[in-house]
Design an enzyme around this catalytic site. Structure first.
Site, PDB file in Angstrom:
ATOM      1  N   GLU A  10       0.860  -1.194   0.000  1.00 62.98           N
ATOM      2  CA  GLU A  10       0.000   0.000   0.000  1.00 62.98           C
ATOM      3  C   GLU A  10       0.888   1.234   0.000  1.00 62.98           C
ATOM      4  O   GLU A  10       2.114   1.122   0.158  1.00 62.98           O
ATOM      5  CB  GLU A  10      -0.921  -0.003   1.226  1.00 62.98           C
ATOM      6  CG  GLU A  10      -2.037  -1.040   1.126  1.00 62.98           C
ATOM      7  CD  GLU A  10      -2.943  -1.091   2.334  1.00 62.98           C
ATOM      8  OE1 GLU A  10      -4.140  -1.242   2.141  1.00 62.98           O
ATOM      9  OE2 GLU A  10      -2.451  -0.994   3.469  1.00 62.98           O
ATOM     10  N   HIS A  43      -8.877   9.559   3.363  1.00 63.06           N
ATOM     11  CA  HIS A  43      -8.490   8.486   2.444  1.00 63.06           C
ATOM     12  C   HIS A  43      -8.675   9.016   1.026  1.00 63.06           C
ATOM     13  O   HIS A  43      -9.712   9.588   0.705  1.00 63.06           O
ATOM     14  CB  HIS A  43      -9.348   7.239   2.667  1.00 63.06           C
ATOM     15  CG  HIS A  43      -8.764   6.014   2.027  1.00 63.06           C
ATOM     16  ND1 HIS A  43      -8.747   5.843   0.668  1.00 63.06           N
ATOM     17  CD2 HIS A  43      -8.156   4.929   2.551  1.00 63.06           C
ATOM     18  CE1 HIS A  43      -8.153   4.688   0.386  1.00 63.06           C
ATOM     19  NE2 HIS A  43      -7.779   4.122   1.516  1.00 63.06           N
ATOM     20  N   ARG A  47      -0.437   8.932   1.860  1.00 61.89           N
ATOM     21  CA  ARG A  47      -1.847   9.278   1.713  1.00 61.89           C
ATOM     22  C   ARG A  47      -2.147  10.764   1.726  1.00 61.89           C
ATOM     23  O   ARG A  47      -3.013  11.246   1.000  1.00 61.89           O
ATOM     24  CB  ARG A  47      -2.606   8.660   2.884  1.00 61.89           C
ATOM     25  CG  ARG A  47      -3.556   7.653   2.421  1.00 61.89           C
ATOM     26  CD  ARG A  47      -4.222   7.020   3.555  1.00 61.89           C
ATOM     27  NE  ARG A  47      -4.199   5.595   3.283  1.00 61.89           N
ATOM     28  CZ  ARG A  47      -4.735   4.696   4.049  1.00 61.89           C
ATOM     29  NH1 ARG A  47      -5.307   5.063   5.167  1.00 61.89           N
ATOM     30  NH2 ARG A  47      -4.695   3.441   3.725  1.00 61.89           N
ATOM     31  N   HIS A  97     -11.197   9.546   7.087  1.00 66.48           N
ATOM     32  CA  HIS A  97     -10.936   8.108   7.225  1.00 66.48           C
ATOM     33  C   HIS A  97     -10.383   7.721   8.590  1.00 66.48           C
ATOM     34  O   HIS A  97     -10.834   6.747   9.183  1.00 66.48           O
ATOM     35  CB  HIS A  97      -9.934   7.720   6.138  1.00 66.48           C
ATOM     36  CG  HIS A  97      -9.542   6.281   6.120  1.00 66.48           C
ATOM     37  ND1 HIS A  97     -10.454   5.257   5.975  1.00 66.48           N
ATOM     38  CD2 HIS A  97      -8.336   5.677   6.217  1.00 66.48           C
ATOM     39  CE1 HIS A  97      -9.818   4.092   5.976  1.00 66.48           C
ATOM     40  NE2 HIS A  97      -8.541   4.310   6.135  1.00 66.48           N
ATOM     41  N   ARG A 140      -0.819   8.605   9.354  1.00 63.35           N
ATOM     42  CA  ARG A 140      -0.672   7.160   9.577  1.00 63.35           C
ATOM     43  C   ARG A 140      -0.277   6.437   8.283  1.00 63.35           C
ATOM     44  O   ARG A 140      -0.879   6.648   7.231  1.00 63.35           O
ATOM     45  CB  ARG A 140      -1.997   6.590  10.084  1.00 63.35           C
ATOM     46  CG  ARG A 140      -1.983   5.104  10.308  1.00 63.35           C
ATOM     47  CD  ARG A 140      -3.357   4.654  10.732  1.00 63.35           C
ATOM     48  NE  ARG A 140      -4.313   4.926   9.693  1.00 63.35           N
ATOM     49  CZ  ARG A 140      -4.767   4.020   8.841  1.00 63.35           C
ATOM     50  NH1 ARG A 140      -4.355   2.777   8.900  1.00 63.35           N
ATOM     51  NH2 ARG A 140      -5.657   4.359   7.930  1.00 63.35           N
TER      52      ARG A 140
HETATM   53  C1  SIN Z   1      -7.315   0.688   2.704  1.00 66.95           C
HETATM   54  O1  SIN Z   1      -7.610  -0.470   2.494  1.00 66.95           O
HETATM   55  O2  SIN Z   1      -6.992   1.481   1.839  1.00 66.95           O
HETATM   56  C2  SIN Z   1      -7.359   1.171   4.113  1.00 66.95           C
HETATM   57  C3  SIN Z   1      -6.218   0.637   4.860  1.00 66.95           C
HETATM   58  C4  SIN Z   1      -5.873   1.555   5.980  1.00 66.95           C
HETATM   59  O3  SIN Z   1      -6.447   2.629   6.096  1.00 66.95           O
HETATM   60  O4  SIN Z   1      -4.968   1.209   6.738  1.00 66.95           O
END
Ligand code: SIN
Length: 534
Positions: free
Chosen positions: A113, A238, A284, A345, A380
């Protein structure tokens, strides 16, 4: 009515339930939860849980990625402790029955991610949280020492200062007043240890991918009880929630970008290379701000997330929930890009706790999203939150057992008076509650969102304080309801976010203000601290 247990846990996500399982061998546990037990943010988590699980990875690398994402505000010692405890925490989840997705060779499948330099996210397809919640709920339901109270909402913490009407430092928590929503009765829950595991506060914003329960109850109650609150300006947006009039901000996991999806403008142009060297997998805060900017510059309602270059069978198998949900809104992600927008988020700030999860109100612990442990700093790193929840639940459990063993003769607990409803009557104006809910969320979205300014923050604070006066009036004059409790809490959380944002005279991580666009390490590489004046 009064109920007494050794441990009172408020909240039923990953942090609360794993804590309950850890302490239940040593005493009685009451778990209270506002709705049904699984109605939690954990249950909605898609991406997964980050931990070092591959030979190419290292604790140092996980630590570095967390520090970079957190804009170097994270506390390095805490980050190291959490990442090093990661594999053990994952093993606890597996022992409680969680099934993570495996490869054909039986190793765990690791996804990637934004902000991670390695593949290190364990997942259960794209329904990781649901699988974790399922296993934990099954385990707590079976445990004879755990009693679950669904549809019970905490109103306020009971502290020694409150009970004795004296200013006691350090103050001590004795339990909580809790509304049994169905029975319309306020119950006094007394406990040697109280744990806030109430999750986040996304509902303070108009658009959020959080569940309806995310109203910042833990932060608001702890603040009223005199606990220190930190870093509330760092609300994470998010970057990618589904843009559709009926979708109620459905999350499109960052793992979709981890598996190659590209953000594009309406005309198909990819744009993230103009904002960060990691392009679509940048941190993010940067991706959310880039999308916000693209939408403003081009006058568009959304941008588009495109994974159509991957095989359709792969997409359907890897993201079954996202695929099905998008299809139910008429979008086939295997053949067309998904329209997306940012939404509130994750709250990186919260109740300030030590390395054992204890707040500065003794015997009051905070774990999971409601806490501020020092892990997340100013932003985060994706999939670090489930990890933080389990690691701090285990550590809080250890410290709680010490608290339980303190001889009562040394620290006698004062008698708790039952809840006093005063001269409250039935309200005939519930429209006031509904209206104030909406006004707070709209005000926060418009004035305290992804890009901020002093002028807008001051304006927002004025509005929120006026609404708070109305809520206080309402609170003392009418019977208490769960809507009113939540409204009072989101108003408090809104105020705390704005006050922290006004205090930080720089831009860092998730807090971006046009009045101080630079990061100022010399003055602001520190937490923003806030405490109620008594
Ligand atoms: C996501 O699946 O994008 C959220 C994961 C997260 O916020 O840690």
């Amino acid at each position: 009515m009064k109920i007494t247990s050794n441990f009172l846990v408020i909240g039923s996500g990953i942090a609360g339930l794993s804590y309950a399982l850890k302490v239940a061998e040593h005493g009685t546990v009451a778990v209270i939860t506002k709705r049904e037990i699984s109605e939690t943010a954990t249950n909605l988590a898609q991406g997964g849980i980050a931990s070092v699980f591959s030979a190419d990875d290292s604790f140092d690398s996980h630590l570095r990625d967390t520090m970079v994402a957190g804009a170097f505000l994270s506390h390095e010692e805490t980050v190291r402790m959490v990442v090093e405890n990661g594999p053990k925490a994952i093993q606890d989840l597996i022992d409680w029955g969680v099934n993570f997705t495996k490869n054909d060779d039986e190793t765990y499948d690791l996804t990637r991610e934004g902000g991670h330099s390695q593949r290190r996210i364990l997942h259960s397809k794209d329904l990781t949280g649901k699988e974790i919640e399922r296993a934990l709920v099954e385990a707590v339901r079976k445990h004879p020492n755990i009693t679950i109270y669904e549809h019970h909402i905490a109103i306020d913490l009971i502290t020694e200062s409150k009970v004795t009407h004296r200013r006691i430092r350090p103050n001590r928590c004795l339990g909580a007043y809790v509304l049994d929503i169905a029975g319309e009765e306020v119950i006094t829950f007394g406990a040697r240890v109280t744990v806030l595991a109430t999750g986040g506060a996304g509902k303070v914003y108009l658009y959020t991918c959080n569940p309806d329960v995310a109203t910042g109850d833990g932060v608001a109650m702890a603040y009223r009880a005199g606990a220190t609150i930190a870093n509330m300006e760092f609300m994470q947006f998010h970057p990618t929630t589904l843009f559709h009039p009926h979708a109620k901000s459905f999350l499109i996991s960052e793992a979709v970008r981890g598996e190659g999806a590209i953000l594009r403008r309406r005309d198909g142009t990819a744009f993230m290379d103009q904002y960060h060297e990691l392009k679509d997998l940048g941190p993010r805060d940067i991706v959310a701000r880039a999308i916000d900017n693209e939408m403003k510059v081009h006058g568009d309602d959304c941008v588009f997330l495109d994974i159509t270059h991957r095989e359709a069978d792969y997409i359907r198998d890897r993201f079954p929930n996202i695929y099905k949900t998008c299809l139910s809104y008429g979008i086939d992600m295997t053949t067309e890009p998904i329209p997306v927008v940012p939404a509130a988020h994750y709250l990186c700030g919260g109740i300030q706790v030590d390395k054992w999860g204890e707040s500065d109100v003794r015997n009051l612990f905070a774990i999971g999203e409601t806490s501020c442990t020092g892990l997340h700093g100013a932003n985060r790193l994706a999939s670090n939150s489930l990890l933080e929840g389990v690691v701090f639940a285990a550590r809080s459990a250890r410290r709680s057992l010490e608290r339980l063993e303190e001889p009562p003769s040394l620290t006698p607990f004062p008698a708790i008076q039952p809840w006093d409803p005063g001269s409250a009557t039935d309200s005939d104006e519930e429209v006031v509650v509904a209206h104030n809910w909406h006004e707070i969320r709209l005000c926060m979205w418009n004035y305290v969102g992804i890009v901020r300014s002093n002028k807008r923050l001051v304006r927002a604070l004025r509005r929120i304080q006026m609404i708070q006066e109305e809520i206080t009036d309402y609170y003392w004059n009418f019977y208490i309801t769960s809507d009113l409790i939540e409204l009072r809490n989101i108003a408090t959380v809104a105020e705390l976010i704005i006050r922290c944002a006004l205090e930080r005279h720089e831009s860092r991580g998730l807090h971006y203000t046009i009045d101080y666009p630079e990061t100022d390490d010399a003055h602001w590489k520190r937490d923003t601290i806030i405490q109620k004046a008594f």
